[in-house]
Structures are given as C-alpha cells and as structure tokens.
Enzyme design. Structure first.
Site, PDB file in Angstrom:
ATOM      1  N   ASN A  31     -38.925  12.723  -7.358  1.00 33.97           N
ATOM      2  CA  ASN A  31     -37.752  13.548  -7.620  1.00 33.97           C
ATOM      3  C   ASN A  31     -37.926  14.844  -6.846  1.00 33.97           C
ATOM      4  O   ASN A  31     -38.703  15.706  -7.245  1.00 33.97           O
ATOM      5  CB  ASN A  31     -37.632  13.823  -9.129  1.00 33.97           C
ATOM      6  CG  ASN A  31     -36.486  14.777  -9.448  1.00 33.97           C
ATOM      7  OD1 ASN A  31     -35.672  15.098  -8.578  1.00 33.97           O
ATOM      8  ND2 ASN A  31     -36.422  15.226 -10.692  1.00 33.97           N
ATOM      9  N   TRP A  32     -37.204  14.943  -5.750  1.00 34.51           N
ATOM     10  CA  TRP A  32     -37.393  16.101  -4.861  1.00 34.51           C
ATOM     11  C   TRP A  32     -36.706  17.351  -5.398  1.00 34.51           C
ATOM     12  O   TRP A  32     -36.874  18.431  -4.851  1.00 34.51           O
ATOM     13  CB  TRP A  32     -36.857  15.790  -3.468  1.00 34.51           C
ATOM     14  CG  TRP A  32     -37.593  14.696  -2.743  1.00 34.51           C
ATOM     15  CD1 TRP A  32     -38.582  13.877  -3.235  1.00 34.51           C
ATOM     16  CD2 TRP A  32     -37.408  14.303  -1.382  1.00 34.51           C
ATOM     17  NE1 TRP A  32     -39.017  13.014  -2.271  1.00 34.51           N
ATOM     18  CE2 TRP A  32     -38.302  13.242  -1.108  1.00 34.51           C
ATOM     19  CE3 TRP A  32     -36.562  14.739  -0.353  1.00 34.51           C
ATOM     20  CZ2 TRP A  32     -38.377  12.630   0.141  1.00 34.51           C
ATOM     21  CZ3 TRP A  32     -36.637  14.116   0.879  1.00 34.51           C
ATOM     22  CH2 TRP A  32     -37.539  13.087   1.119  1.00 34.51           C
ATOM     23  N   GLU A  34     -40.692  12.500 -19.933  1.00 30.07           N
ATOM     24  CA  GLU A  34     -41.127  13.723 -19.278  1.00 30.07           C
ATOM     25  C   GLU A  34     -41.177  14.856 -20.295  1.00 30.07           C
ATOM     26  O   GLU A  34     -40.138  15.499 -20.562  1.00 30.07           O
ATOM     27  CB  GLU A  34     -40.144  14.115 -18.162  1.00 30.07           C
ATOM     28  CG  GLU A  34     -40.049  13.120 -17.034  1.00 30.07           C
ATOM     29  CD  GLU A  34     -39.603  13.797 -15.737  1.00 30.07           C
ATOM     30  OE1 GLU A  34     -40.306  13.642 -14.744  1.00 30.07           O
ATOM     31  OE2 GLU A  34     -38.587  14.494 -15.736  1.00 30.07           O
ATOM     32  N   GLY A  67     -43.790  20.864 -13.951  1.00 28.18           N
ATOM     33  CA  GLY A  67     -43.987  22.009 -13.062  1.00 28.18           C
ATOM     34  C   GLY A  67     -44.980  23.034 -13.571  1.00 28.18           C
ATOM     35  O   GLY A  67     -45.045  24.146 -13.036  1.00 28.18           O
ATOM     36  N   SER A  91     -46.190  17.030 -13.946  1.00 26.80           N
ATOM     37  CA  SER A  91     -47.449  17.430 -13.300  1.00 26.80           C
ATOM     38  C   SER A  91     -48.337  16.249 -12.908  1.00 26.80           C
ATOM     39  O   SER A  91     -49.562  16.351 -12.980  1.00 26.80           O
ATOM     40  CB  SER A  91     -48.201  18.435 -14.170  1.00 26.80           C
ATOM     41  OG  SER A  91     -47.448  19.620 -14.323  1.00 26.80           O
ATOM     42  N   GLY A 151     -42.519  15.104  -9.399  1.00 30.04           N
ATOM     43  CA  GLY A 151     -41.784  16.232  -8.835  1.00 30.04           C
ATOM     44  C   GLY A 151     -42.535  16.835  -7.664  1.00 30.04           C
ATOM     45  O   GLY A 151     -42.550  16.290  -6.565  1.00 30.04           O
ATOM     46  N   GLY A 152     -43.196  17.945  -7.922  1.00 28.57           N
ATOM     47  CA  GLY A 152     -43.863  18.714  -6.857  1.00 28.57           C
ATOM     48  C   GLY A 152     -44.711  17.889  -5.904  1.00 28.57           C
ATOM     49  O   GLY A 152     -44.627  18.069  -4.675  1.00 28.57           O
TER      50      GLY A 152
HETATM   51  P1  13P Z   1     -43.507  17.978 -11.616  1.00 25.91           P
HETATM   52  O1  13P Z   1     -44.194  16.704 -11.119  1.00 25.91           O
HETATM   53  O2  13P Z   1     -43.304  18.979 -10.526  1.00 25.91           O
HETATM   54  O3  13P Z   1     -44.150  18.506 -12.839  1.00 25.91           O
HETATM   55  O4  13P Z   1     -42.021  17.531 -12.019  1.00 25.91           O
HETATM   56  C1  13P Z   1     -41.852  16.455 -12.871  1.00 25.91           C
HETATM   57  C2  13P Z   1     -40.403  16.119 -12.921  1.00 25.91           C
HETATM   58  O5  13P Z   1     -39.617  16.837 -13.515  1.00 25.91           O
HETATM   59  C3  13P Z   1     -39.960  14.909 -12.235  1.00 25.91           C
HETATM   60  O6  13P Z   1     -38.654  14.588 -12.564  1.00 25.91           O
END
Ligand code: 13P
Length: 257
Positions: free
Chosen positions: A9-10, A166, A172, A213, A234-235
């Site tokens: 998920n960018w 999540e 994040g 994360s 995400g990140g």
């Molecule tokens: P992170 O991997 O940056 O914590 O984000 C998770 C997320 O919200 C994916 O949809």
C-alpha cells in the site's frame, strides 16, 4: 491451501515517474519468487502505468479506494468500473480513510459490494486503535468491524476476500504487533468471526493479512503463523529491496521455496 498474498500500500507516495521506476526495480525479482501473490497499490494517478508494466505477468495491481456509484456527478471520486479497467484488487476501509475521510462501517460495506460487482477482490481493512486496545476492546471491536463489512455478502463472496488486520497503533509507528498477538486476532477473532457468520470452509478459504510496521526483520516470525496468510505493507513497500525481501521471507516462512 491458501495462497499467501503480499500487497504494497503505497498510500500518497510516488509520482508516476517514481512509480514506474520502483516497479521496474522490483518486477523481475518479485516474479522469481514462487507461490506468493504480489500486488502493488499505487496512487490512482500511477495505476495505468503500473498496470502496463505488469501486464501479462502474475503481478497484481490494486487501488487504495473506490466509490460505489457507477458514474455521475461525484466530483473527485473514482468508480468501480474505472478501477476495474486496470486493477484486480482494491483496498477498502483502510484506517486512514476511516479516520481522515469519514469512512464508516456502512460505506465500507457498500464499497465491498460495488467492488465485487466488478470482479475486483477487496482487501478489507479492520483494526483497533491504541485506546481500544488498552481498554481491552480489541476483540469486540474487530469482530464488529468484520461483521459490518460482510453484511449481506454470500459465503462464496466472502471466501474470495482478503481481510487485512491492521492494528492502528502499529501503522507507521515501527512498532508491529508481536507475531502471537497478530496470530490471535487473525485467527481467534477474524477467522473465527467468519466461521460463526458463515461456516468453517468459508473461514478456511478467506485470506487474512497482517499489516502494521511489517519489515524484513519481523516478516519471518509473523508469516510463520498459520492464520496469517500475507501482509499489507506500507512504508517498506516503497523500498524495492525491502519489499522483495519481505516477499522472499514470506515464501520461505510458508515453505514455498
Ligand atoms: P506501515 O507498514 O507503514 O506501518 O503501514 C501499514 C499500512 O497501513 C498498510 O496499509
């Protein structure tokens, strides 16, 4: 056996040119990893270019949202048919959309139905805040979110879904849930809720991701868990080397290579 699925998920990152560069960097390495589904979810602007780059390969493309109406005077929105022109997946009900853009359990349910009507596979997000977790309400909150999201869906539709657990406090923050915590919610809460609403074969078919994360250093432990069928990243999905490594570690954790 459920096929593991890793989705990046960018969020609101990457211009079209940057998106093309990132996919070009990852494509061949990802295609070499067997048995794991891999999906890119770029911002809308980059979707057509990313879709062209992965056309004819087993790499998937997903949107980060859609609107449920087919067309009309809905300034700024993107219809399910428009998404389906390029994508096979769509993230629905991400906690950031619920928090900043007014998504509710009801709009999430409408979006899931609209996505399914266009043969898109929804990646339905659920998860509790830190406050709810500390109040010991994780289980009831996530159960209610799953129940509301699936309202009115058939067992066959549910069997084809991806549900992403999540926890908001893990997104994040660099602070992922422990593998045991994530497994407990994915299995004893999300999958168990599907079983109680439908039946065991439906619960056994639905794929459940963990998100929050995820990084190379915690992937092996999380993905070794039997009820965690993949990740919503995400990140770390914005770094080619990290995302490739996460997919490789998933294949290994699931005994696929
Ligand atoms: P992170 O991997 O940056 O914590 O984000 C998770 C997320 O919200 C994916 O949809």
């Amino acid at each position: 056996m459920r096929k593991p699925i890793l989705a990046g998920n960018w969020k609101m990152h990457k211009t079209v040119a940057e998106a093309v560069a990132l996919v070009t960097d990852m494509r061949d390495a990802l295609l070499a990893i067997p048995g794991v589904e891999k999906v890119f979810c770029p911002p809308f602007m980059a979707i057509p270019d990313v879709a062209r780059l992965v056309q004819g390969t087993e790499l998937g493309v997903g949107a980060q949202d859609l609107y449920w109406e087919e067309s009309g005077a809905y300034t700024g929105e993107v219809s399910p048919g428009m998404v389906a022109e390029f994508c096979n997946y769509v993230i629905i009900g991400h906690s950031e959309r619920r928090e900043y853009f007014g998504e509710t359990d009801e709009t999430v349910n409408r979006k899931i139905k609209a996505a399914l009507a266009h043969n898109l596979t929804p990646i339905v997000c659920v998860g509790e805040s830190l406050e709810l977790r500390e109040a010991g309400r994780t289980e009831s909150w996530v159960t209610d979110q799953v129940r509301a999201a699936l309202d009115g869906l058939t067992a066959a539709q549910v069997a084809g879904l991806v549900i992403a657990y999540e926890p908001i406090w893990a997104i994040g923050t660099g602070r992922a849930a422990t593998a045991d915590e994530a497994e407990r919610v994915c299995g004893a809460v999300v999958r168990a809720t599907v079983a109680s609403l439908y039946d065991q074969p439906t619960a056994d078919a639905v794929r459940i991701q963990y998100g929050g994360s995820i990084k190379p250093s915690n992937t092996a432990e999380l993905l070794a868990k039997p009820n965690i069928d993949g990740g919503l990243v995400g990140g770390a999905s914005l770094q080619a080397a990290d995302f490739i490594q996460i997919v490789q570690l998933t294949a290994k954790a699931k005994g696929l290579e």
